[in-house]
Motif scaffolding. Structure first.
Motif, PDB file in Angstrom:
ATOM      1  N   THR A   1     -11.048 -38.813 -14.672  1.00 55.16           N
ATOM      2  CA  THR A   1      -9.646 -38.510 -14.356  1.00 55.16           C
ATOM      3  C   THR A   1      -9.422 -37.024 -14.586  1.00 55.16           C
ATOM      4  OG1 THR A   1      -9.019 -39.132 -16.620  1.00 55.16           O
ATOM      5  CG2 THR A   1      -8.796 -40.815 -14.919  1.00 55.16           C
ATOM      6  N   SER A   2     -10.255 -36.208 -13.938  1.00 59.75           N
ATOM      7  CA  SER A   2     -10.212 -34.771 -14.170  1.00 59.75           C
ATOM      8  C   SER A   2      -8.975 -34.118 -13.578  1.00 59.75           C
ATOM      9  CB  SER A   2     -11.476 -34.114 -13.587  1.00 59.75           C
ATOM     10  OG  SER A   2     -11.576 -34.392 -12.202  1.00 59.75           O
ATOM     11  N   ASN A   3      -8.295 -34.795 -12.665  1.00 56.03           N
ATOM     12  CA  ASN A   3      -7.070 -34.247 -12.097  1.00 56.03           C
ATOM     13  C   ASN A   3      -6.131 -35.386 -11.729  1.00 56.03           C
ATOM     14  OD1 ASN A   3      -7.672 -35.128  -9.251  1.00 56.03           O
ATOM     15  ND2 ASN A   3      -9.377 -33.691  -9.529  1.00 56.03           N
ATOM     16  N   VAL A   4      -4.912 -35.025 -11.375  1.00 54.03           N
ATOM     17  CA  VAL A   4      -3.891 -36.035 -11.120  1.00 54.03           C
ATOM     18  C   VAL A   4      -4.233 -36.892  -9.908  1.00 54.03           C
ATOM     19  CG1 VAL A   4      -2.506 -34.493  -9.660  1.00 54.03           C
ATOM     20  CG2 VAL A   4      -1.394 -36.394 -10.881  1.00 54.03           C
ATOM     21  N   PHE A   5      -4.949 -36.325  -8.945  1.00 57.21           N
ATOM     22  CA  PHE A   5      -5.292 -37.089  -7.751  1.00 57.21           C
ATOM     23  C   PHE A   5      -6.326 -38.178  -8.074  1.00 57.21           C
ATOM     24  CE2 PHE A   5      -3.953 -32.906  -6.079  1.00 57.21           C
ATOM     25  CZ  PHE A   5      -2.838 -33.339  -5.387  1.00 57.21           C
ATOM     26  N   GLU A   6      -7.318 -37.865  -8.920  1.00 60.09           N
ATOM     27  CA  GLU A   6      -8.279 -38.883  -9.329  1.00 60.09           C
ATOM     28  C   GLU A   6      -7.606 -39.972 -10.142  1.00 60.09           C
ATOM     29  OE1 GLU A   6     -11.746 -37.441 -11.246  1.00 60.09           O
ATOM     30  OE2 GLU A   6     -12.654 -36.720  -9.396  1.00 60.09           O
ATOM     31  N   LEU A   7      -6.656 -39.572 -11.003  1.00 62.17           N
ATOM     32  CA  LEU A   7      -5.911 -40.556 -11.775  1.00 62.17           C
ATOM     33  C   LEU A   7      -5.152 -41.497 -10.844  1.00 62.17           C
ATOM     34  CD1 LEU A   7      -4.848 -41.707 -14.418  1.00 62.17           C
ATOM     35  CD2 LEU A   7      -3.056 -39.942 -14.387  1.00 62.17           C
ATOM     36  N   CYS A   8      -4.516 -40.936  -9.835  1.00 64.81           N
ATOM     37  CA  CYS A   8      -3.808 -41.766  -8.845  1.00 64.81           C
ATOM     38  C   CYS A   8      -4.782 -42.685  -8.114  1.00 64.81           C
ATOM     39  CB  CYS A   8      -3.068 -40.885  -7.852  1.00 64.81           C
ATOM     40  SG  CYS A   8      -1.634 -40.018  -8.543  1.00 64.81           S
ATOM     41  N   GLY A   9      -5.974 -42.154  -7.812  1.00 68.23           N
ATOM     42  CA  GLY A   9      -6.975 -42.968  -7.136  1.00 68.23           C
ATOM     43  C   GLY A   9      -7.379 -44.170  -7.960  1.00 68.23           C
ATOM     44  N   HIS A  10      -7.575 -43.984  -9.265  1.00 63.58           N
ATOM     45  CA  HIS A  10      -7.934 -45.102 -10.140  1.00 63.58           C
ATOM     46  C   HIS A  10      -6.805 -46.115 -10.239  1.00 63.58           C
ATOM     47  CE1 HIS A  10     -11.817 -43.675 -11.451  1.00 63.58           C
ATOM     48  NE2 HIS A  10     -11.322 -42.504 -11.783  1.00 63.58           N
ATOM     49  N   LEU A  11      -5.575 -45.630 -10.342  1.00 67.14           N
ATOM     50  CA  LEU A  11      -4.434 -46.539 -10.419  1.00 67.14           C
ATOM     51  C   LEU A  11      -4.285 -47.348  -9.124  1.00 67.14           C
ATOM     52  CD1 LEU A  11      -1.784 -44.275 -12.202  1.00 67.14           C
ATOM     53  CD2 LEU A  11      -3.035 -46.217 -13.173  1.00 67.14           C
ATOM     54  N   LEU A  12      -4.458 -46.673  -7.992  1.00 67.41           N
ATOM     55  CA  LEU A  12      -4.356 -47.369  -6.707  1.00 67.41           C
ATOM     56  C   LEU A  12      -5.493 -48.375  -6.544  1.00 67.41           C
ATOM     57  CD1 LEU A  12      -3.312 -44.422  -4.357  1.00 67.41           C
ATOM     58  CD2 LEU A  12      -1.908 -46.382  -5.027  1.00 67.41           C
ATOM     59  N   SER A  13      -6.696 -48.042  -7.020  1.00 68.17           N
ATOM     60  CA  SER A  13      -7.817 -48.979  -6.954  1.00 68.17           C
ATOM     61  C   SER A  13      -7.515 -50.244  -7.751  1.00 68.17           C
ATOM     62  CB  SER A  13      -9.095 -48.322  -7.501  1.00 68.17           C
ATOM     63  OG  SER A  13      -9.475 -47.217  -6.721  1.00 68.17           O
ATOM     64  N   PHE A  14      -6.924 -50.044  -8.920  1.00 74.65           N
ATOM     65  CA  PHE A  14      -6.568 -51.188  -9.763  1.00 74.65           C
ATOM     66  C   PHE A  14      -5.571 -52.093  -9.042  1.00 74.65           C
ATOM     67  CE2 PHE A  14      -3.903 -53.258 -12.932  1.00 74.65           C
ATOM     68  CZ  PHE A  14      -4.846 -53.814 -13.789  1.00 74.65           C
ATOM     69  N   VAL A  15      -4.542 -51.477  -8.454  1.00 71.09           N
ATOM     70  CA  VAL A  15      -3.523 -52.265  -7.750  1.00 71.09           C
ATOM     71  C   VAL A  15      -4.115 -52.948  -6.525  1.00 71.09           C
ATOM     72  CG1 VAL A  15      -1.331 -52.141  -6.499  1.00 71.09           C
ATOM     73  CG2 VAL A  15      -1.650 -50.796  -8.583  1.00 71.09           C
ATOM     74  N   ALA A  16      -4.985 -52.238  -5.782  1.00 70.65           N
ATOM     75  CA  ALA A  16      -5.594 -52.818  -4.580  1.00 70.65           C
ATOM     76  C   ALA A  16      -6.451 -54.030  -4.923  1.00 70.65           C
ATOM     77  CB  ALA A  16      -6.435 -51.757  -3.862  1.00 70.65           C
ATOM     78  N   SER A  17      -7.162 -53.965  -6.041  1.00 69.80           N
ATOM     79  CA  SER A  17      -8.004 -55.088  -6.434  1.00 69.80           C
ATOM     80  C   SER A  17      -7.162 -56.311  -6.785  1.00 69.80           C
ATOM     81  CB  SER A  17      -8.909 -54.704  -7.610  1.00 69.80           C
ATOM     82  OG  SER A  17      -8.141 -54.392  -8.764  1.00 69.80           O
ATOM     83  N   ILE A  18      -5.933 -56.090  -7.241  1.00 69.03           N
ATOM     84  CA  ILE A  18      -5.018 -57.209  -7.483  1.00 69.03           C
ATOM     85  C   ILE A  18      -4.661 -57.883  -6.160  1.00 69.03           C
ATOM     86  CG2 ILE A  18      -2.687 -57.833  -8.245  1.00 69.03           C
ATOM     87  CD1 ILE A  18      -2.907 -55.674 -10.375  1.00 69.03           C
ATOM     88  N   GLY A  19      -4.360 -57.069  -5.141  1.00 67.10           N
ATOM     89  CA  GLY A  19      -4.038 -57.627  -3.831  1.00 67.10           C
ATOM     90  C   GLY A  19      -5.184 -58.432  -3.254  1.00 67.10           C
TER      91      GLY A  19
END
Length: 321
Positions: A213-231
């Motif tokens: 999570t070296s930058n805010v965009f990678e952090l967003c990517g991880h959060l979106l991945s988590f949400v997508a896996s829920i879907g």
């Protein structure tokens, strides 16, 4: 011929699609924001340079540059998603040989079972391949050159069985597992799950380094991945239960599929995990058992499969009816 009950699965499908749609929109928004920011930085330096040479660009010049940057980045992003999905499809078929080129003695029984089951539900007979993995696996995938999303009904999927699965199950249990996979095909599950996996791949593309999570965009990517896996999980768990029900109806032997699931579960936990594929997103969503271990089977929001107990309870209920 569809074997699901659309009304019963509609809510899961809608919820899964809504979650995945939001993730895809968020991923594209991040890409556009990054590209637009890059364009603005370019315009700042470019304005100074043009001012130095006494050139005054039109008022809309730089907004057009920003738009072109965003459009170009979006195109590259989509291309990366397509390449990732096709690479994974190729990996799922790598090392899987046609039945005619294998040494297993069940070749004829597998061929006849697949042809009979496919004819029973009115779909073209899918191709079957054998993977040499010792871990029991049975999954369905498309060929790498098939359309990324919404492969046509004339696109014949490929069922892959591992040597470990064939050696673990009896012929009747193997037929029940094949019925489960063919039920997925008849219900368009493979096509639908691919649609839902695209946003997950998109989000993971933003955060290629796991845990970074070296930058805010990678952090967003991880959060979106988590949400997508829920879907994906919300949708997939319902389709697995539907495929179990359909397989029980097709074979007329719910107890046989239950026995196969129990044997596979025991065999999967006793074998080493070195046979599991590094990239198992698509496989894990349509495999008869989860390939990524207990974390992907149960009551968790990201689980792709219901718990074994839930599946067995359903099959026992069907056997009593």
């Amino acid at each position: 011929m569809r074997l699901t009950t659309p009304a019963g699965l509609a809510s899961r499908a809608v919820l899964g699609a809504a979650i995945s749609g939001m993730v895809l929109a968020g991923s594209l928004a991040i890409v556009v924001a990054i590209a637009t920011a890059g364009g603005m930085i370019l315009s700042a330096y470019g304005s100074d340079l043009l001012g130095f040479v006494r050139i005054t660009p039109p008022r809309l010049f730089w907004p057009i540059v920003w738009s072109l940057c965003a459009l170009g980045a979006t195109g590259l992003f989509v291309r990366a998603i397509v390449r990732t999905v096709r690479t994974e499809r190729a990996a799922f078929l790598e090392g899987a040989s046609p039945l005619s080129e294998t040494e297993i003695v069940e070749t004829s029984s597998i061929d006849s079972a697949v042809e009979r089951l496919a004819r029973q539900v009115g779909i073209p007979t899918p191709t079957v391949r054998i993977d040499s993995a010792a871990t029991p696996l049975a999954y369905t995938t498309y060929r790498p050159d098939a359309p990324l999303v919404g492969a046509g009904r004339d696109e014949t999927p490929v069922i892959v069985l591992s040597t470990g699965l064939v050696e673990t199950l009896s012929q009747s249990e193997l037929s029940a597992v094949l019925a489960h996979e063919i039920a997925h095909i008849a219900n368009d599950d493979l096509r639908l799950i691919t649609v839902l996996l695209v946003p997950l791949v998109a989000a993971e593309t933003l955060a290629e380094d796991e845990g970074s999570t070296s930058n805010v965009f990678e952090l967003c990517g991880h959060l979106l991945s988590f949400v997508a896996s829920i879907g994906v999980g919300v949708f997939s768990r319902g389709r697995e239960l539907a495929a179990d029900r359909a397989a029980a109806v097709m074979t007329g032997e719910p107890a046989t599929l239950a026995s196969a699931l129990e044997n596979l579960d025991e065999s999967s936990t006793s074998k080493p995990t070195t046979d599991l594929r590094d990239h198992a997103r698509s496989t894990n969503a349509i495999n008869v058992l989860p390939t990524l271990g207990p974390a992907n089977s149960g009551t968790g929001l990201r689980s792709t499969h219901p718990s074994l107990e839930t599946r067995l309870d359903q099959l026992r209920s069907l056997a009593r009816d």
